[in-house]
Design an enzyme around this catalytic site. Structure first.
Site, short mmCIF file in Angstrom:
data_model
loop_
_atom_site.label_atom_id
_atom_site.label_comp_id
_atom_site.label_asym_id
_atom_site.label_seq_id
_atom_site.Cartn_x
_atom_site.Cartn_y
_atom_site.Cartn_z
N ASP A 12 25.02 -4.84 2.61
CA ASP A 12 25.42 -3.43 2.61
C ASP A 12 25.85 -2.95 4.00
O ASP A 12 25.66 -1.79 4.36
CB ASP A 12 24.28 -2.53 2.08
CG ASP A 12 23.84 -2.96 0.69
OD1 ASP A 12 24.73 -3.32 -0.10
OD2 ASP A 12 22.64 -2.95 0.41
N GLU A 13 26.46 -3.83 4.75
CA GLU A 13 26.93 -3.48 6.09
C GLU A 13 28.28 -2.78 6.02
O GLU A 13 28.74 -2.22 7.03
CB GLU A 13 27.09 -4.75 6.95
CG GLU A 13 25.80 -5.54 7.18
CD GLU A 13 25.61 -6.65 6.15
OE1 GLU A 13 26.31 -6.63 5.10
OE2 GLU A 13 24.77 -7.54 6.37
N GLY A 16 32.84 -4.54 1.96
CA GLY A 16 33.92 -4.14 1.06
C GLY A 16 34.90 -3.23 1.76
O GLY A 16 36.11 -3.40 1.67
N ASN A 37 25.30 -8.93 -8.61
CA ASN A 37 24.26 -8.23 -7.84
C ASN A 37 24.87 -7.60 -6.58
O ASN A 37 24.22 -6.84 -5.90
CB ASN A 37 23.12 -9.19 -7.46
CG ASN A 37 23.62 -10.46 -6.79
OD1 ASN A 37 24.76 -10.88 -6.99
ND2 ASN A 37 22.77 -11.08 -6.01
N HIS A 40 29.94 -3.50 -3.52
CA HIS A 40 30.81 -3.21 -2.39
C HIS A 40 31.57 -1.92 -2.70
O HIS A 40 32.34 -1.87 -3.65
CB HIS A 40 31.80 -4.37 -2.16
CG HIS A 40 31.11 -5.65 -1.78
ND1 HIS A 40 31.79 -6.82 -1.57
CD2 HIS A 40 29.81 -5.94 -1.55
CE1 HIS A 40 30.93 -7.78 -1.24
NE2 HIS A 40 29.72 -7.26 -1.23
N GLY A 302 21.60 1.66 -7.51
CA GLY A 302 21.20 3.05 -7.26
C GLY A 302 19.84 3.17 -6.59
O GLY A 302 19.36 4.26 -6.33
N ARG A 303 19.21 2.03 -6.27
CA ARG A 303 17.87 2.09 -5.66
C ARG A 303 17.96 2.63 -4.23
O ARG A 303 18.88 2.29 -3.51
CB ARG A 303 17.28 0.67 -5.57
CG ARG A 303 16.89 0.10 -6.90
CD ARG A 303 16.18 -1.23 -6.73
NE ARG A 303 17.08 -2.28 -6.28
CZ ARG A 303 16.71 -3.54 -6.06
NH1 ARG A 303 15.45 -3.88 -6.24
NH2 ARG A 303 17.58 -4.45 -5.67
N PRO A 304 16.96 3.45 -3.81
CA PRO A 304 16.94 3.88 -2.41
C PRO A 304 16.79 2.65 -1.51
O PRO A 304 15.96 1.78 -1.79
CB PRO A 304 15.71 4.78 -2.29
CG PRO A 304 15.09 4.85 -3.63
CD PRO A 304 15.83 3.98 -4.58
N ARG A 305 17.62 2.54 -0.48
CA ARG A 305 17.50 1.40 0.43
C ARG A 305 16.45 1.70 1.49
O ARG A 305 16.31 2.84 1.93
CB ARG A 305 18.84 1.13 1.12
CG ARG A 305 19.92 0.64 0.18
CD ARG A 305 21.26 0.53 0.89
NE ARG A 305 22.31 0.10 -0.05
CZ ARG A 305 23.60 0.39 0.08
NH1 ARG A 305 24.02 1.11 1.10
NH2 ARG A 305 24.47 -0.03 -0.80
N SER A 412 33.71 1.37 13.04
CA SER A 412 34.00 2.23 11.89
C SER A 412 33.16 3.51 12.00
O SER A 412 31.96 3.45 12.25
CB SER A 412 33.68 1.47 10.61
OG SER A 412 33.74 2.32 9.50
P1 GDP Z 1 28.81 -3.90 1.34
O1 GDP Z 1 27.91 -4.33 0.23
O2 GDP Z 1 28.60 -4.65 2.61
O3 GDP Z 1 30.27 -3.88 0.94
O4 GDP Z 1 28.42 -2.38 1.68
P2 GDP Z 1 28.12 -1.19 0.62
O5 GDP Z 1 29.41 -0.77 0.03
O6 GDP Z 1 27.02 -1.57 -0.30
O7 GDP Z 1 27.52 -0.08 1.59
C1 GDP Z 1 28.25 0.49 2.61
C2 GDP Z 1 28.43 1.99 2.32
O8 GDP Z 1 28.79 2.66 3.50
C3 GDP Z 1 29.54 2.29 1.34
O9 GDP Z 1 29.16 3.40 0.57
C4 GDP Z 1 30.74 2.62 2.22
O10 GDP Z 1 31.65 3.49 1.60
C5 GDP Z 1 30.06 3.28 3.38
N1 GDP Z 1 30.68 3.06 4.68
C6 GDP Z 1 31.28 1.94 5.18
N2 GDP Z 1 31.62 2.11 6.47
C7 GDP Z 1 31.23 3.38 6.82
C8 GDP Z 1 31.26 4.11 8.03
O11 GDP Z 1 31.72 3.67 9.08
N3 GDP Z 1 30.73 5.38 7.99
C9 GDP Z 1 30.19 5.91 6.86
N4 GDP Z 1 29.69 7.14 6.92
N5 GDP Z 1 30.14 5.23 5.70
C10 GDP Z 1 30.64 3.96 5.67
MG MG Z 2 26.48 -3.52 -1.01
#
Ligand code: GDP
Ligand code: MG
Length: 423
Positions: A12-13, A16, A37, A40, A302-305, A412
């Site tokens: 969740d970094e 995506g 699972n 993104h 939807g779980r709180p991280r 970002s």
């Molecule tokens: P992934 O699993 O690595 O693709 O990441 P997730 O999508 O699960 O979680 C990242 C969340 O942070 C998503 O809701 C993105 O839309 C959001 N996001 C990504 N980059 C940024 C950022 O620079 N700032 C903010 N505020 N949100 C971001």
């Molecule tokens: Mg993710």
């Protein structure tokens, strides 16, 4: 040109989001491990999307997407994921989506078994997403799996499925005391999705090898982060596949090719979904404030991280394991509300400071050594160069760079496609 985009932390970094951004310059985007699972989230001019199985490149018209042999694919889930995209006007067809004939099929009984095992474990559960991932990868290695290519050959399926089911039902009926899966239902299930996806299923290794020879640019998209890798992560609280960049050519079907670039994505603070050691974890109001500022709720579940400070020890380890030559820092804007920003610069165990990422018991017991940096307390989401940032935000980035020993490449400051700048 082969580029991997991978997670440095627990997942969740924002992989995506970064793949969506960087795929403008790509011809092909490949998912090489994991299943549905993954969550993104991508926000761009076409809308907001949550992708579980499909590579994030699917939102680009110029990109062909590949689901590699390293993946575990729940075809029913894929059906609905594609439907959701089509409803928003995104084209998905055999011309822009190729599914490896060697990928594992996540069967309905894998999902059931995942749930039964989590229920059995009760309070000691792994915090599984309950999408059948551990059971399907177990079957892969036990050689009781079904591969997507098998779906194209009904007589072959009829030959292998009875033995596989007899084996699975032993576990389901005798160990968990639940109703077993019927041969007829499973054949029916595989027939339905085999028919739907037959034109997508192919030898993606051959496809990628030819594309590479023709000079196409290929991007590999990881699911989860280094700390969830089955070999190098926080075992047993990992995923059941190899999330690291080194596995990308294998899981994509081109094991003989070498990556040119590895882009490691890390978040300006830490989050972790599910159970397991998480040294920097915050609690109470401090955690709630960060969770709500960052919208830290699982995209797949939807779980709180769980949330915490940026972790230098874990991130340095993640960078080494990934071999990332480029780093992207995401969600820096989320920290704008903090007056003092904690950073974990070492772990403490039995009174000694540790700088290497430990395993097992030591990791469970380690506590964070925190340093506090001054916050910037202003909106930075419109900053488009490093020099636009307030001084304290620059200092935060420089502090992290100094601690991990590597400069950022991209930063970002928002979820939207254009909310970023190069360092
Ligand atoms: P992934 O699993 O690595 O693709 O990441 P997730 O999508 O699960 O979680 C990242 C969340 O942070 C998503 O809701 C993105 O839309 C959001 N996001 C990504 N980059 C940024 C950022 O620079 N700032 C903010 N505020 N949100 C971001
Ligand atoms: Mg993710």
């Amino acid at each position: 040109m082969l580029t991997a985009v991978v997670g440095i932390n627990w997942g969740d970094e924002g992989k995506g989001r970064i793949v969506d951004l960087l795929s403008e310059e790509q011809d092909i985007v490949v998912r090489y491990q994991g299943g549905n699972n993954a969550g993104h989230t991508v926000i761009n001019d076409k809308g907001e999307f949550i992708l579980n199985l499909l590579p994030s490149g699917i939102l680009r018209e110029n990109v062909v997407c590949v689901m590699g042999n390293g993946m575990a694919i729940d075809l029913k889930h894929l059906h609905y994921e594609i439907q959701r995209l089509r409803e928003k006007g995104i084209h998905v067809g055999p011309d822009n989506l190729k599914i490896s004939d060697r990928a594992m099929v996540t069967m309905p009984y894998h999902v059931d078994l995942d749930c039964y095992e989590e229920e059995r474990l009760g309070k000691n559960s792994y915090g599984s997403t309950r999408r059948g991932i551990a059971p399907v990868y177990s079957d892969k290695y036990a050689k009781k799996g079904i591969r997507t290519g098998d779906l194209l050959h009904e007589t072959y399926l009829q030959k292998i499925l009875p033995d596989i089911l007899a084996y699975k039902n032993l576990m389901i009926e005798k160990a968990y005391h639940k109703p077993g899966a019927s041969l007829e239902d499973m054949l029916d299930y595989l027939h339905t999705y085999g028919a739907e996806f037959q034109e997508y299923i192919c030898d993606t290794g051959e496809y990628l090898t030819a594309a590479h020879r023709a000079g196409k640019r290929i991007m590999f998209e990881a699911q989860l982060g280094a700390l969830r890798d089955i070999d190098f992560g926080i075992y047993p609280f990992t995923s059941s596949s190899n999330t690291i960049a080194a596995y990308a050519p294998i899981g994509a079907g081109v094991p003989g090719l070498k990556l040119d670039t590895v882009v490691g994505i890390m978040k300006a603070y830490s989050t972790c979904v599910g159970a397991g050691p998480f040294t920097v974890e915050m609690d109470g109001d401090e955690a709630e404030a960060l969770r709500s500022a960052g919208g830290e709720y699982g995209a797949a579940t939807g779980r709180p991280r769980r949330v915490g400070a940026f972790d230098v020890v874990a991130s340095k380890y993640g960078i080494t394991v990934q071999g990332s030559d480029k780093l992207a820092l995401t969600k820096l804007d989320v920290l704008s509300y903090m007056k003092k920003i904690p950073v974990c610069v070492a772990y403490s165990y039995n009174g000694a400071k540790i700088h290497s990422f430990p395993v097992g018991e030591v990791l469970e017991k380690a506590t964070p050594v925190l340093e506090y940096l001054d916050g910037w307390c202003e909106d930075i989401s419109m900053c488009r160069t490093f020099s636009d940032l307030p001084e304290n935000a620059k200092k935060y980035i420089e502090f992290i760079e100094e601690k991990i020993g590597q400069k950022m490449w991209l930063i970002s400051v928002g979820a939207k496609r254009d909310a970023y700048f190069m360092r």
